[in-house]
Design an enzyme around this catalytic site. Structure first.
Site, PDB file in Angstrom:
ATOM      1  N   SER A 140       0.859  -1.179   0.000  1.00 15.26           N
ATOM      2  CA  SER A 140       0.000   0.000   0.000  1.00 15.26           C
ATOM      3  C   SER A 140       0.896   1.230   0.000  1.00 15.26           C
ATOM      4  O   SER A 140       1.726   1.400   0.889  1.00 15.26           O
ATOM      5  CB  SER A 140      -0.893  -0.013   1.244  1.00 15.26           C
ATOM      6  N   LYS A 166      -1.286  -0.956  -4.297  1.00  8.83           N
ATOM      7  CA  LYS A 166      -2.463  -0.119  -4.002  1.00  8.83           C
ATOM      8  C   LYS A 166      -1.962   1.288  -3.766  1.00  8.83           C
ATOM      9  O   LYS A 166      -0.952   1.488  -3.086  1.00  8.83           O
ATOM     10  CB  LYS A 166      -3.149  -0.675  -2.756  1.00  8.83           C
ATOM     11  N   LYS A 168      -2.975   5.235  -2.502  1.00  6.43           N
ATOM     12  CA  LYS A 168      -3.932   6.045  -1.758  1.00  6.43           C
ATOM     13  C   LYS A 168      -4.295   7.260  -2.600  1.00  6.43           C
ATOM     14  O   LYS A 168      -3.411   7.882  -3.215  1.00  6.43           O
ATOM     15  CB  LYS A 168      -3.313   6.500  -0.442  1.00  6.43           C
ATOM     16  N   ASP A 193      -7.315   3.378  -3.046  1.00 10.08           N
ATOM     17  CA  ASP A 193      -8.059   3.441  -1.777  1.00 10.08           C
ATOM     18  C   ASP A 193      -8.254   4.905  -1.397  1.00 10.08           C
ATOM     19  O   ASP A 193      -7.287   5.645  -1.205  1.00 10.08           O
ATOM     20  CB  ASP A 193      -7.275   2.706  -0.686  1.00 10.08           C
ATOM     21  N   GLU A 218     -11.349   1.141  -3.592  1.00 11.95           N
ATOM     22  CA  GLU A 218     -11.663   0.862  -2.186  1.00 11.95           C
ATOM     23  C   GLU A 218     -12.244   2.088  -1.473  1.00 11.95           C
ATOM     24  O   GLU A 218     -11.657   3.173  -1.526  1.00 11.95           O
ATOM     25  CB  GLU A 218     -10.377   0.396  -1.494  1.00 11.95           C
ATOM     26  N   ASP A 243     -14.144  -1.233   2.885  1.00 18.83           N
ATOM     27  CA  ASP A 243     -13.239  -1.451   4.014  1.00 18.83           C
ATOM     28  C   ASP A 243     -13.958  -0.898   5.260  1.00 18.83           C
ATOM     29  O   ASP A 243     -14.661  -1.650   5.967  1.00 18.83           O
ATOM     30  CB  ASP A 243     -11.904  -0.733   3.712  1.00 18.83           C
ATOM     31  N   LYS A 267     -10.479  -6.778   7.757  1.00 19.42           N
ATOM     32  CA  LYS A 267      -9.463  -6.462   8.767  1.00 19.42           C
ATOM     33  C   LYS A 267     -10.002  -6.996  10.084  1.00 19.42           C
ATOM     34  O   LYS A 267     -11.099  -6.593  10.506  1.00 19.42           O
ATOM     35  CB  LYS A 267      -9.262  -4.953   8.888  1.00 19.42           C
ATOM     36  N   GLY A 295      -4.684  -4.182   5.935  1.00 21.33           N
ATOM     37  CA  GLY A 295      -3.593  -4.010   6.891  1.00 21.33           C
ATOM     38  C   GLY A 295      -3.743  -2.717   7.661  1.00 21.33           C
ATOM     39  O   GLY A 295      -4.381  -1.768   7.184  1.00 21.33           O
TER      40      GLY A 295
HETATM   41  O1  SMG Z   1      -0.668  -2.393   6.762  1.00 20.21           O
HETATM   42  O2  SMG Z   1       0.243  -1.968   4.848  1.00 20.21           O
HETATM   43  C1  SMG Z   1      -0.568  -1.729   5.732  1.00 20.21           C
HETATM   44  C2  SMG Z   1      -1.492  -0.539   5.556  1.00 20.21           C
HETATM   45  C3  SMG Z   1      -2.482  -0.748   4.476  1.00 20.21           C
HETATM   46  O3  SMG Z   1      -3.379   1.145   3.398  1.00 20.21           O
HETATM   47  C4  SMG Z   1      -3.435   0.414   4.354  1.00 20.21           C
HETATM   48  N1  SMG Z   1      -4.346   0.567   5.342  1.00 20.21           N
HETATM   49  O4  SMG Z   1      -7.546   1.978   4.654  1.00 20.21           O
HETATM   50  O5  SMG Z   1      -6.697   0.136   4.051  1.00 20.21           O
HETATM   51  C5  SMG Z   1      -6.583   1.203   4.645  1.00 20.21           C
HETATM   52  C6  SMG Z   1      -5.323   1.614   5.365  1.00 20.21           C
HETATM   53  C7  SMG Z   1      -5.635   1.953   6.792  1.00 20.21           C
HETATM   54  C8  SMG Z   1      -4.499   2.436   7.581  1.00 20.21           C
HETATM   55  S1  SMG Z   1      -4.070   4.059   7.217  1.00 20.21           S
HETATM   56  C9  SMG Z   1      -3.095   4.661   8.513  1.00 20.21           C
HETATM   57 MG    MG Z   2      -8.683   0.881   3.167  1.00 24.14          MG
END
Ligand code: SMG
Ligand code: MG
Length: 376
Positions: A140, A166, A168, A193, A218, A243, A267, A295
């Protein structure tokens, strides 16, 4: 019976190897709680509460989880012995009257799973019914200063062996960025995402993403907005993945029934623990809907739990479970998870979570700790 003797809670703050930016903020450190549950025989189970310092991803924070665990959940778990065969189910029944606070519940439940595994000599994968030795993973990537910088960062991870990426996104930092990555990597399995940064109206700007062959989009809209996700899904060919919106098996069922999404990110923290995570997995499997493991920048404890969970058969897309070094130079487990050449990570085999805690590292990152013991 499984009798808990003492539960110790640690509030940690760990430096990240690089800042991580999402639509709701930028972090340079990760906070979380670690749960150490000691049974009457002296065996120890570990769990991780994935709530961060600030209520950006979810309303829960390390602070709210500390309160709920010390004032409610830990006393409930200590009050009387837990059912030895399925302590997680017993725990969930006990804490059902505490509304919400899923991450707090999940952290203590994870420690019970670890204890159960250690008492029975079985791995968490085995206890959950998983069947894979290694699970497919992706990385991510946070919001970067520019599309060029993003392409460079993605190239670095692809070079490290991540076969799924992925990125953001947020309003104004979406189509140009995603298009730039797609141009640079025409066949890379790619997904985005938004962490709820759009409304049904502003999400219209995302329409060009539909031509980029993404695996999924996402959580574009608000977490409590299944219906508008349904309306948006009708406008996109790309599957929407939820999510934040999926906090229980019931939400999962309703989201699938109303076609608010076509993929689910699971999750364990968000849904209240591995017990409910497995229920969502099973429900999606019955309906032929793929899931993948999300994650929360976990330490080795939560990362081990995610790997075990992702070994279940309906985890059909790569998880956000990167190698330890993607986030941490120093972790709190002796085991560090590495990426295999085929973009997988090996699922731990040992009893319970299959990891051991580095007490010196734990102490080095601890901001505060408290121990609660069984009433005598
Ligand atoms: O654990 O690699 C990881 C993070 C993956 O992008 C990730 N998580 O919305 O899916 C999500 C985000 C939430 C955490 S953002 C601080
Ligand atoms: Mg997410």
């Amino acid at each position: 019976m499984l009798t808990l003797h003492t539960v110790t809670l640690y509030h940690l703050r760990m430096p990240l190897v690089a800042p991580f930016e999402t639509s709701f903020g930028r972090i340079t450190h990760r906070e979380c709680l670690v749960v150490e549950a000691r049974d009457a025989d002296g065996l120890i189970g570990w769990g991780e509460v994935v709530a961060d310092r600030d209520p950006g991803y979810a309303y829960e924070t390390a602070g709210t989880a500390w309160h709920i665990l010390t004032d409610y959940l830990i006393p409930m778990a200590l009050a009387r012995p837990l059912e030895a065969a399925d302590p997680a189910a017993d725990f969930q029944a006990r804490v059902a009257k505490v509304r919400g606070h899923h991450m707090a519940k999940a952290g203590l439940e994870m420690a019970l799973w670890d204890l159960l595994g250690k008492r029975t000599g079985r791995s968490l994968r085995d206890l959950l019914g998983g069947h894979r030795d290694r699970v497919a993973v992706g990385v991510s990537v946070g919001i970067q200063p520019s599309p060029d910088a993003l392409v460079e960062t993605v190239a670095r991870y692809v070079g490290q062996g991540y076969a799924r990426v992925k990125i953001k996104i947020k309003p104004g930092r979406d189509v140009a960025e995603t298009t730039a990555v797609r141009r640079a990597f025409p066949t890379l399995p790619l997904q985005v995402d938004a962490n709820s940064a759009y409304t049904l109206q502003t999400a219209a700007d995302l329409k060009p993403l539909d031509a980029l062959g993404l695996l999924l989009i996402e959580q574009p809209l608000a977490e409590d907005d299944l219906w508008d996700h349904h309306k948006l899904q009708a406008q996109f060919h790309t599957p929407l993945c939820l999510d934040e919106s999926i906090t229980s098996p019931r939400h999962a069922r309703q989201a699938l029934e109303m076609d608010a999404c076509r993929v689910i990110n699971i999750k364990q923290g968000r849904v209240g623990g591995l017990h409910h995570a497995k229920a969502i997995h099973d429900l999606a499997q019955e309906r032929g809907v793929p899931v993948w493991c999300g994650g929360m920048l976990e330490t080795g404890i939560g990362r081990a739990a995610n790997l075990a969970l992702a070994s279940l058969p309906n985890f059909r897309l790569p998880g956000d479970i990167s190698a330890t070094d993607r986030y941490y130079a120093r972790d709190i487990t002796h085991q560090r998870f590495a990426l295999n050449a085929d973009s997988t990570i090996t699922v731990p085999e040992g009893p319970g979570l299959g990891v051991t805690v580095d007490r010196a590292a734990l102490a080095a990152f601890t901001l505060r700790a408290v121990g609660l013991s069984r009433p005598t």
